[in-house]
Design a protein around this motif. Structure first.
Motif, PDB file in Angstrom:
ATOM      1  N   PHE A 190      -7.504  68.543 -47.719  1.00  0.00           N
ATOM      2  CA  PHE A 190      -6.934  69.049 -48.960  1.00  0.00           C
ATOM      3  C   PHE A 190      -7.507  68.413 -50.217  1.00  0.00           C
ATOM      4  CE2 PHE A 190      -3.800  70.211 -45.822  1.00  0.00           C
ATOM      5  CZ  PHE A 190      -3.463  71.508 -46.209  1.00  0.00           C
ATOM      6  N   CYS A 191      -8.109  67.250 -50.072  1.00  0.00           N
ATOM      7  CA  CYS A 191      -8.491  66.526 -51.293  1.00  0.00           C
ATOM      8  C   CYS A 191      -9.852  66.975 -51.804  1.00  0.00           C
ATOM      9  CB  CYS A 191      -8.516  65.027 -51.025  1.00  0.00           C
ATOM     10  SG  CYS A 191      -8.999  64.120 -52.489  1.00  0.00           S
ATOM     11  N   ARG A 192      -9.961  67.120 -53.105  1.00  0.00           N
ATOM     12  CA  ARG A 192     -11.220  67.566 -53.708  1.00  0.00           C
ATOM     13  C   ARG A 192     -12.307  66.513 -53.598  1.00  0.00           C
ATOM     14  NH1 ARG A 192     -10.476  67.760 -59.253  1.00  0.00           N
ATOM     15  NH2 ARG A 192      -8.591  66.539 -58.971  1.00  0.00           N
ATOM     16  N   PHE A 193     -11.910  65.266 -53.398  1.00  0.00           N
ATOM     17  CA  PHE A 193     -12.904  64.193 -53.389  1.00  0.00           C
ATOM     18  C   PHE A 193     -13.301  63.760 -51.983  1.00  0.00           C
ATOM     19  CE2 PHE A 193     -10.254  63.595 -57.207  1.00  0.00           C
ATOM     20  CZ  PHE A 193     -11.218  63.878 -58.156  1.00  0.00           C
ATOM     21  N   GLY A 194     -12.617  64.309 -50.991  1.00  0.00           N
ATOM     22  CA  GLY A 194     -12.793  63.807 -49.627  1.00  0.00           C
ATOM     23  C   GLY A 194     -14.242  63.869 -49.153  1.00  0.00           C
ATOM     24  N   LEU A 195     -14.693  62.768 -48.577  1.00  0.00           N
ATOM     25  CA  LEU A 195     -16.053  62.694 -48.039  1.00  0.00           C
ATOM     26  C   LEU A 195     -16.024  62.628 -46.514  1.00  0.00           C
ATOM     27  CD1 LEU A 195     -17.408  59.949 -50.490  1.00  0.00           C
ATOM     28  CD2 LEU A 195     -17.905  62.387 -50.585  1.00  0.00           C
ATOM     29  N   THR A 211      -3.174  56.977 -43.662  1.00  0.00           N
ATOM     30  CA  THR A 211      -4.326  57.813 -44.015  1.00  0.00           C
ATOM     31  C   THR A 211      -4.073  58.529 -45.335  1.00  0.00           C
ATOM     32  OG1 THR A 211      -3.468  59.788 -42.948  1.00  0.00           O
ATOM     33  CG2 THR A 211      -4.798  58.322 -41.583  1.00  0.00           C
ATOM     34  N   CYS A 212      -5.148  58.945 -45.949  1.00  0.00           N
ATOM     35  CA  CYS A 212      -5.009  59.823 -47.109  1.00  0.00           C
ATOM     36  C   CYS A 212      -5.229  61.256 -46.624  1.00  0.00           C
ATOM     37  CB  CYS A 212      -6.022  59.445 -48.183  1.00  0.00           C
ATOM     38  SG  CYS A 212      -7.700  59.894 -47.733  1.00  0.00           S
ATOM     39  N   VAL A 213      -5.203  62.208 -47.527  1.00  0.00           N
ATOM     40  CA  VAL A 213      -5.297  63.596 -47.051  1.00  0.00           C
ATOM     41  C   VAL A 213      -6.735  64.012 -46.757  1.00  0.00           C
ATOM     42  CG1 VAL A 213      -3.142  64.411 -48.020  1.00  0.00           C
ATOM     43  CG2 VAL A 213      -5.188  64.466 -49.418  1.00  0.00           C
ATOM     44  N   GLY A 256     -10.526  58.825 -47.210  1.00  0.00           N
ATOM     45  CA  GLY A 256     -11.607  59.795 -47.209  1.00  0.00           C
ATOM     46  C   GLY A 256     -12.667  59.551 -48.261  1.00  0.00           C
ATOM     47  N   CYS A 257     -12.429  58.554 -49.122  1.00  0.00           N
ATOM     48  CA  CYS A 257     -13.454  58.183 -50.101  1.00  0.00           C
ATOM     49  C   CYS A 257     -13.047  56.861 -50.716  1.00  0.00           C
ATOM     50  CB  CYS A 257     -13.613  59.277 -51.173  1.00  0.00           C
ATOM     51  SG  CYS A 257     -12.417  59.164 -52.502  1.00  0.00           S
ATOM     52  N   PRO A 258     -13.952  56.216 -51.453  1.00  0.00           N
ATOM     53  CA  PRO A 258     -13.608  54.880 -51.973  1.00  0.00           C
ATOM     54  C   PRO A 258     -12.476  54.869 -53.002  1.00  0.00           C
ATOM     55  CG  PRO A 258     -15.990  55.161 -51.877  1.00  0.00           C
ATOM     56  CD  PRO A 258     -15.388  56.510 -51.636  1.00  0.00           C
ATOM     57  N   ASN A 315      -9.593  55.283 -52.263  1.00  0.00           N
ATOM     58  CA  ASN A 315      -8.726  54.362 -51.531  1.00  0.00           C
ATOM     59  C   ASN A 315      -7.239  54.684 -51.647  1.00  0.00           C
ATOM     60  OD1 ASN A 315      -8.213  52.055 -49.991  1.00  0.00           O
ATOM     61  ND2 ASN A 315      -8.044  50.756 -51.801  1.00  0.00           N
ATOM     62  N   CYS A 316      -6.892  55.966 -51.605  1.00  0.00           N
ATOM     63  CA  CYS A 316      -5.487  56.349 -51.817  1.00  0.00           C
ATOM     64  C   CYS A 316      -4.537  55.745 -50.780  1.00  0.00           C
ATOM     65  CB  CYS A 316      -5.350  57.861 -51.843  1.00  0.00           C
ATOM     66  SG  CYS A 316      -6.153  58.542 -53.294  1.00  0.00           S
ATOM     67  N   ALA A 317      -5.030  55.457 -49.586  1.00  0.00           N
ATOM     68  CA  ALA A 317      -4.134  54.877 -48.562  1.00  0.00           C
ATOM     69  C   ALA A 317      -4.354  53.373 -48.426  1.00  0.00           C
ATOM     70  CB  ALA A 317      -4.330  55.577 -47.230  1.00  0.00           C
TER      71      ALA A 317
HETATM   72  S1  SF4 Z   1      -8.999  58.391 -50.869  1.00  0.00           S
HETATM   73 FE1  SF4 Z   1     -10.402  59.879 -51.680  1.00  0.00          FE
HETATM   74  S2  SF4 Z   1     -10.344  61.507 -50.165  1.00  0.00           S
HETATM   75 FE2  SF4 Z   1      -8.561  60.295 -49.824  1.00  0.00          FE
HETATM   76  S3  SF4 Z   1      -6.950  61.312 -50.997  1.00  0.00           S
HETATM   77 FE3  SF4 Z   1      -7.807  59.658 -52.251  1.00  0.00          FE
HETATM   78  S4  SF4 Z   1      -9.336  60.680 -53.484  1.00  0.00           S
HETATM   79 FE4  SF4 Z   1      -8.897  62.026 -51.776  1.00  0.00          FE
END
Ligand code: SF4
Ligand SMILES: Cc1cc2nc3c(=O)[nH]c(=O)nc-3n(C[C@H](O)[C@H](O)[C@H](O)COP(=O)(O)OP(=O)(O)OC[C@H]3O[C@@H](n4cnc5c(N)ncnc54)[C@H](O)[C@@H]3O)c2cc1C
Ligand code: SF4
Length: 871
Positions: free
Chosen positions: A671-676, A665-667, A705-707, A709-711
């Motif tokens: 914590f992430c500013r972009f998280g949806l 998973t990503c954060v 948490g958003c496209p 795609n950090c994970a």
């Molecule tokens: S995938 Fe999106 S929500 Fe998740 S850590 Fe990366 S930028 Fe943030």
């Protein structure tokens, strides 16, 4: 009498003077012609030199689309490697461009300053991408603006892949076959892709407007933004491209642009050599060129041309099927094998190589004359459009989009002019069209079965006569079916027919395990019916002679545990991999690695403290954070495993099994500013629900948490992506191991609960229908995304309720396998039996080195260059 025949009458074959054949163009046509010559004994007759300005052997250009989409590797597309040329006595000048030909001195001049004399010259220079007039496309020096690519060569594909890795937005100009394949290939890398096509509908050369509209919807579903009826006015950017300008002045931002607006026959050399060139190099029915200089007349002596560079009877071609025909005629003629051989032109069909979109088009897209018959079936919301065009009782056109089951018969009818059934609908659906054996028998030997690799029916028949008794063996021998794969059914039919019923169908290839001659559904039915609850019972009842087969045990154990989640009658441990017997991952030196569970990659200080204590106590060789976001303790002795688990007091992280493993998973929103979307919580929930579930092969998940795609969810077996407004996309069939594949979008759903439900349904479907050891990246394409969607989303087969119920039963019966450490299942379960195989012990990392044991040592005082770095 020809020179060849005259000589053969007087000089023994081995001492016959060889003629010098120079081939310009090391592409598909040039080398096919050489192969055909060699097959006809050409190595006795010719000294062959091949010039190719690409620095490689000969590769299958068609497959570049698959290289771009990640479905094929570079190595996988080579037809002839460099040693092949040497083995066949061919002098390959790879990476050497021919500049001009002196036809009167019969010498080829190359860019390295070399002069090569010839007796016969073959031009096979292919074509070049056509760049339409657009403002800003060219710089002052005439070069193309940086960031603008064609899509023709392996180097182009490499450049596009490199651009896809470092950029986010691409514009593709051209909505024909090549443009669509390029756009899809780039979209599979997660890029935002806009496709511009100036005609009103996609693939307008092959499709009518309605088929074009259905295709557009399918392409858009794959994530490509399609703009039809829009001509790009120019490109923006000074040093490199920044966008594409549209006629209304608006601009599509682009980090790079691919131009796939058509091809032009590559006629430079021919023009410079005084050959006749119109749209392409003009050739006659023997593939001989015409003289184009004033004062000269008729054919150009000893100069021939084949492939995309030629124009024959006014036609130029942009597909491979014609060049196979041309190469055969040329070889017949040059070797004297069939001096009357003549090329009469080719009928071509087109197949789109975009995963998930089945499209075959041949001949006319629609009726042209009042008395043309036109049969159409259209179901746009399912992406299906089928038609046939019939003129005077003959098939002159067909479009199959979304359902290509009738391709084999229609291709034959189109190529051969076969008589058509009275009931025209049976051309599109199985209502009684000629049976397979009849239509295959009617094909003549020189009919091309596999267009990509130019394999005729005759070659398949020869392969069978030569001892290939299974479809796989025929495919391996002839390469048939190894291109875009759309001819596989026909290859099977011809092979079956040629073997006259003596085909050793690789039935075992369809068995679930080698020791029991049954496919998975049949085997499951028999197990259920007889209520077989142990591996030995399955062998006793279902294996021929009741014989046990060691290679089948693992697969059967997995199947039984899936089918009977509440437990088996006997837990036969020899039916498990060593990893599954001791619930840890065996390493090179026979020690094990232990990975405690860390749901969603989230841990606590207390967990970390415990892990650190265990690492100290059991002298762990290395502590490593894994790619699956957990901590790996490497180098643990087998007999210590139960104590390690006891001390850790944490559940198993399943880093070893053919089972559900981890959810990266990503954060997310925490914590992430972009998280949806709350990806971390959803990852934890998924892992909690599906922990330990056994699957045909390992199963890895990711939630982001958003496209962004950090994970890396797009390349997981199941990937989940938050896209805002509470919605989540669920992808399946992704992979980022030895095979890299972006998952296919299964569905977009509106809540985490729906994600969990759909994930469970997909996993259970995979458990029940996947082959043993088949990863989802093989499973999903094998069934086809459409089929998976229909079963899981539309419940086409009435399976959904059962899948959900059986998954629920599995979840309810979950038990942490590490609890076995307290009561070993067998006496020897954790007894040291090492070394299992004679392997060198992996050295522990030196004390003080990263991952090494924590022995307190003073900081090294030696100079850095005297330190030995462990490799
Ligand atoms: S995938 Fe999106 S929500 Fe998740 S850590 Fe990366 S930028 Fe943030
Ligand atoms: C991405 C892509 C996908 C395709 N998909 C399909 C498909 O699905 N089905 C299909 O039927 N066709 C497809 N095609 C078309 C197919 O690849 C061509 O029809 C085929 O390659 C033509 O063969 P050729 O030998 O004439 O040209 P090429 O294969 O292009 O070979 C010509 C060679 O000559 C070399 N050359 C040119 N000039 C010189 C010179 N002066 N000196 C030395 N060497 C020179 C070139 O560098 C090149 O290597 C596709 C093409 C591309 C690019
Ligand atoms: S990538 Fe290869 S070498 Fe590395 S851990 Fe995986 S299997 Fe082993």
């Amino acid at each position: 009498m020809s020179e060849v025949l005259e000589l053969s009458a007087t000089v023994p074959a081995q001492r016959r003077p060889r003629r010098r054949l120079v081939v310009v163009g090391n592409g598909m046509a040039g080398i096919r012609a050489v192969e055909e010559l060699l097959e006809r004994g050409g190595s006795e007759q010719f000294d062959i030199t091949v010039f190719g300005d690409e620095p490689y052997g000969n590769y299958n250009r068609i497959m570049l689309s698959h290289v771009l989409s990640g479905e094929e590797t570079e190595e996988g597309i080579f037809l002839n490697s460099l040693p092949w040329y040497a083995e066949n006595g061919i002098d390959l000048r790879a990476g050497v461009r021919v500049d001009r030909v002196d036809r009167f001195a019969k010498v080829v001049h190359d860019a390295d300053g070399g002069e090569t004399p010839y007796d016969l010259l073959l031009i096979a220079t292919g074509s070049t991408p056509f760049f339409p007039a657009m403002e800003g496309l060219h710089r002052e020096d005439g070069s193309v603006l940086a960031g603008v690519f064609g899509f023709r060569t392996l180097d182009d594909a490499r450049a596009l892949l490199a651009a896809a890795r470092t950029h986010r937005r691409a514009v593709v100009i051209g909505g024909g076959l090549l443009g669509l394949e390029a756009a899809h290939g780039l979209a599979t890398h997660g890029l935002q892709v806009d496709l511009l096509h100036s005609p009103q509908h996609l693939m307008n050369q092959q499709l009518g407007p309605e088929a074009g509209r259905v295709l557009r919807r399918r392409i858009e579903e794959l994530g490509v933004r399609v703009h039809t009826g829009v001509r790009s006015r120019g490109v923006r950017g000074t040093d490199r491209v920044t966008g594409v300008e549209l006629p209304d002045g608006s601009v599509l931002d682009a980090d790079f642009v691919v131009v796939a607006a058509g091809i032009r026959p590559n006629t430079d050399i021919a023009l410079r050599s005084g050959l006749e060139v119109q749209r392409g190099i003009v050739v006659d029915d023997r593939m001989q060129c015409s003289a184009g200089e004033e004062g000269e007349e008729g054919t150009a002596e000893d100069v021939y041309a084949v492939g995309e560079c030629v124009q024959h009877r006014g036609e130029t071609y942009g597909l491979v099927a014609p060049l196979w025909d041309q190469a055969g005629v040329l070889a017949d003629h040059l070797t004297g094998a069939r001096p009357d051989a003549a090329y009469h032109g080719s009928r071509t069909s087109t197949k789109l190589k975009v995963a998930g979109v089945d499209l075959v088009a041949m001949g006319l897209p629609g009726p042209e004359r009042d008395d043309d018959e036109f049969v159409v079936f259209s179901e746009p919301h399912r992406g299906i459009y089928l038609n046939v065009v019939i003129r005077a009782g003959r098939l002159v056109g067909a479009t199959l989009l979304g359902d290509v089951r009738k391709t084999a018969f229609l291709t034959q009818a189109f190529d051969q002019g076969l008589p058509l059934p009275e009931e025209r609908m049976s051309l599109l659906f199985d209502l009684g069209s000629p049976d397979e054996a009849t239509s295959v028998a009617e094909l003549s030997d020189d009919v091309q079965v596999c267009n990509c690799n130019g394999v005729t029916k005759g070659k398949i028949v020869d392969a069978v006569a030569g001892g290939c008794t299974s479809v796989n063996a025929v495919m391996a021998k002839t390469k048939a079916g190894k291109g875009c794969g759309s001819c596989k059914t026909l290859v099977e039919q011809v092979t079956e027919w040629a073997a006259g019923g003596n085909l050793t169908v690789d039935e075992s290839a369809n068995w679930y395990v080698p020791g029991i001659p049954m496919g998975k559904p049949e085997l499951m039915a028999a197990i259920r019916e007889r209520r077989l609850r142990s591996v030995s019972a399955v062998f006793r009842e279902l294996a021929p002679g009741g014989v046990e087969d060691a290679k089948s045990k693992m697969g059967l154990t997995s199947l039984l545990r899936m089918m009977w989640p509440e437990g088996l009658d006997q837990d036969e441990r020899d039916g498990r991999f060593i990893n599954d017997r001791v619930h840890a991952n065996i390493q090179r030196d026979g020690t094990f690695s232990v990975v405690p569970q860390m749901k969603g990659g989230v841990t606590t200080a207390e967990q970390l403290r415990k892990i650190a204590d265990v690492a100290d106590k059991y002298d762990v060789g290395m502590i490593k954070v894994t790619g699956g976001q957990r901590v790996d303790l490497l180098g643990i002795r087998k007999e210590d495993l139960p104590k390690v688990w006891e001390d850790l007091g944490m559940p198993s992280g399943y880093a070893y099994g053919k089972s559900f493993r981890t959810v990266k998973t990503c954060v997310g929103t925490d914590f992430c500013r972009f998280g949806l979307g709350d990806s971390t919580q959803l990852g934890i929930d998924l892992e909690t629900r599906f922990q330990g579930v056994e699957t045909p092969a390992k199963l890895k998940l990711g939630v982001v948490g958003c496209p962004r795609n950090c994970a890396e969810a797009y390349v997981k077996d199941i990937g989940v992506v938050a896209i805002g407004a509470g919605a989540w996309e669920v992808y399946v069939g992704g992979a980022a191991g030895a095979t890299v594949r972006k998952g296919d979008l299964l569905a977009t759903v509106g809540s985490p609960e729906e994600v969990i439900a759909l994930t469970g349904r997909f996993i259970q479907f995979y458990r029940e229908w996947g082959n043993w050891l088949e990863r989802t990246y093989e499973f999903v394409p094998r069934l086809g995304l459409d089929r998976v969607k229909k079963v899981l989303l539309e419940d086409s087969d009435g399976l959904v309720a059962g899948l959900d119920a059986r998954m629920q039963a599995t979840v309810e019966n979950y038990r942490d396998p590490w609890l076995e450490g307290r009561e070993p299942v067998t006496e020897g379960q954790f007894r040291p039996s090492l070394p299992l195989v004679d392997l060198p012990l992996v050295p522990g990392r030196p004390a003080g080195a990263p991952g090494g044991t924590t022995v307190a040592l003073p900081l090294p005082t030696a100079r850095p260059d005297s330190l030995e770095v462990p490799r």
